[in-house]
Scaffold this motif. Structure first.
Motif, PDB file in Angstrom:
ATOM      1  N   VAL A  43     -72.175 -81.888 -23.948  1.00 50.23           N
ATOM      2  CA  VAL A  43     -72.278 -80.445 -24.147  1.00 50.23           C
ATOM      3  C   VAL A  43     -70.912 -79.873 -24.527  1.00 50.23           C
ATOM      4  N   VAL A  44     -69.863 -80.337 -23.874  1.00 44.81           N
ATOM      5  CA  VAL A  44     -68.514 -79.877 -24.200  1.00 44.81           C
ATOM      6  C   VAL A  44     -68.121 -80.362 -25.595  1.00 44.81           C
ATOM      7  N   GLU A  45     -68.471 -81.586 -25.924  1.00 46.37           N
ATOM      8  CA  GLU A  45     -68.200 -82.120 -27.265  1.00 46.37           C
ATOM      9  C   GLU A  45     -68.898 -81.271 -28.325  1.00 46.37           C
ATOM     10  N   ALA A  46     -70.164 -80.952 -28.098  1.00 49.18           N
ATOM     11  CA  ALA A  46     -70.905 -80.110 -29.037  1.00 49.18           C
ATOM     12  C   ALA A  46     -70.272 -78.727 -29.138  1.00 49.18           C
ATOM     13  N   LEU A  47     -69.792 -78.199 -28.031  1.00 46.11           N
ATOM     14  CA  LEU A  47     -69.126 -76.899 -28.034  1.00 46.11           C
ATOM     15  C   LEU A  47     -67.865 -76.924 -28.898  1.00 46.11           C
ATOM     16  N   VAL A  48     -67.103 -78.004 -28.820  1.00 47.27           N
ATOM     17  CA  VAL A  48     -65.905 -78.137 -29.664  1.00 47.27           C
ATOM     18  C   VAL A  48     -66.303 -78.108 -31.131  1.00 47.27           C
ATOM     19  N   TYR A  49     -67.363 -78.835 -31.497  1.00 49.62           N
ATOM     20  CA  TYR A  49     -67.807 -78.847 -32.892  1.00 49.62           C
ATOM     21  C   TYR A  49     -68.271 -77.453 -33.332  1.00 49.62           C
ATOM     22  N   VAL A  50     -68.971 -76.751 -32.456  1.00 50.51           N
ATOM     23  CA  VAL A  50     -69.417 -75.385 -32.776  1.00 50.51           C
ATOM     24  C   VAL A  50     -68.214 -74.468 -32.952  1.00 50.51           C
ATOM     25  N   LEU A  51     -67.208 -74.594 -32.089  1.00 46.74           N
ATOM     26  CA  LEU A  51     -66.007 -73.766 -32.214  1.00 46.74           C
ATOM     27  C   LEU A  51     -65.240 -74.062 -33.495  1.00 46.74           C
ATOM     28  N   VAL A  52     -65.161 -75.324 -33.884  1.00 43.45           N
ATOM     29  CA  VAL A  52     -64.501 -75.678 -35.148  1.00 43.45           C
ATOM     30  C   VAL A  52     -65.275 -75.073 -36.320  1.00 43.45           C
ATOM     31  N   GLY A  53     -66.585 -75.146 -36.280  1.00 44.88           N
ATOM     32  CA  GLY A  53     -67.402 -74.543 -37.334  1.00 44.88           C
ATOM     33  C   GLY A  53     -67.249 -73.033 -37.381  1.00 44.88           C
ATOM     34  N   ALA A  54     -67.241 -72.405 -36.211  1.00 48.49           N
ATOM     35  CA  ALA A  54     -67.048 -70.947 -36.151  1.00 48.49           C
ATOM     36  C   ALA A  54     -65.668 -70.569 -36.667  1.00 48.49           C
ATOM     37  N   ALA A  55     -64.662 -71.388 -36.370  1.00 45.78           N
ATOM     38  CA  ALA A  55     -63.313 -71.130 -36.866  1.00 45.78           C
ATOM     39  C   ALA A  55     -63.274 -71.201 -38.383  1.00 45.78           C
ATOM     40  N   ALA A  56     -63.997 -72.147 -38.952  1.00 45.95           N
ATOM     41  CA  ALA A  56     -64.038 -72.269 -40.414  1.00 45.95           C
ATOM     42  C   ALA A  56     -64.680 -71.030 -41.032  1.00 45.95           C
ATOM     43  N   VAL A  57     -65.786 -70.567 -40.462  1.00 45.72           N
ATOM     44  CA  VAL A  57     -66.441 -69.356 -40.976  1.00 45.72           C
ATOM     45  C   VAL A  57     -65.506 -68.161 -40.848  1.00 45.72           C
ATOM     46  N   TYR A  58     -64.856 -68.037 -39.702  1.00 48.72           N
ATOM     47  CA  TYR A  58     -63.921 -66.924 -39.485  1.00 48.72           C
ATOM     48  C   TYR A  58     -62.793 -66.958 -40.509  1.00 48.72           C
ATOM     49  N   GLU A  59     -62.223 -68.123 -40.739  1.00 51.80           N
ATOM     50  CA  GLU A  59     -61.110 -68.232 -41.688  1.00 51.80           C
ATOM     51  C   GLU A  59     -61.572 -67.930 -43.116  1.00 51.80           C
ATOM     52  N   VAL A  60     -62.774 -68.347 -43.479  1.00 52.00           N
ATOM     53  CA  VAL A  60     -63.288 -68.042 -44.818  1.00 52.00           C
ATOM     54  C   VAL A  60     -63.445 -66.530 -44.990  1.00 52.00           C
ATOM     55  N   VAL A  61     -63.974 -65.873 -43.969  1.00 53.11           N
ATOM     56  CA  VAL A  61     -64.232 -64.434 -44.059  1.00 53.11           C
ATOM     57  C   VAL A  61     -62.938 -63.620 -44.023  1.00 53.11           C
ATOM     58  N   THR A  62     -61.966 -64.028 -43.221  1.00 50.43           N
ATOM     59  CA  THR A  62     -60.761 -63.207 -43.017  1.00 50.43           C
ATOM     60  C   THR A  62     -59.527 -63.744 -43.723  1.00 50.43           C
TER      61      THR A  62
END
Length: 77
Positions: A43-62
């Motif tokens: 679950v923690v591993e999956a959370l890290v992957y989700v956070l990396v994906g969210a970071a990519a979306v955030y960086e693309v948008v901002t």
């Protein structure tokens, strides 16, 4: 600006991890560092992957507003 820094760090972690996964694939090895460190806690591993994906979306948008080169219109390729 702190969120930008956290996002950037997560992108570095994700990029390096995927690079190692790719290189490890040539040697039939598991070089997935996130999995090696957090594999016992899926679950923690999956959370890290989700956070990396969210970071990519955030960086693309901002990115344009946070990047001095892009904001000035003088980005080089």
């Amino acid at each position: 600006m702190k969120l930008h820094t956290v996002g950037f760090i997560l992108l570095i972690v994700g990029g390096l991890n995927w690079g190692l996964v790719g290189i490890g694939g040539f040697f039939a090895s598991n070089w997935n560092v996130v999995n090696l460190i957090l594999g016992r806690w899926p679950v923690v591993e999956a959370l890290v992957y989700v956070l990396v994906g969210a970071a990519a979306v955030y960086e693309v948008v901002t990115h344009k507003q946070n990047c001095k080169n892009c904001a000035s219109g003088q980005a080089t390729v």
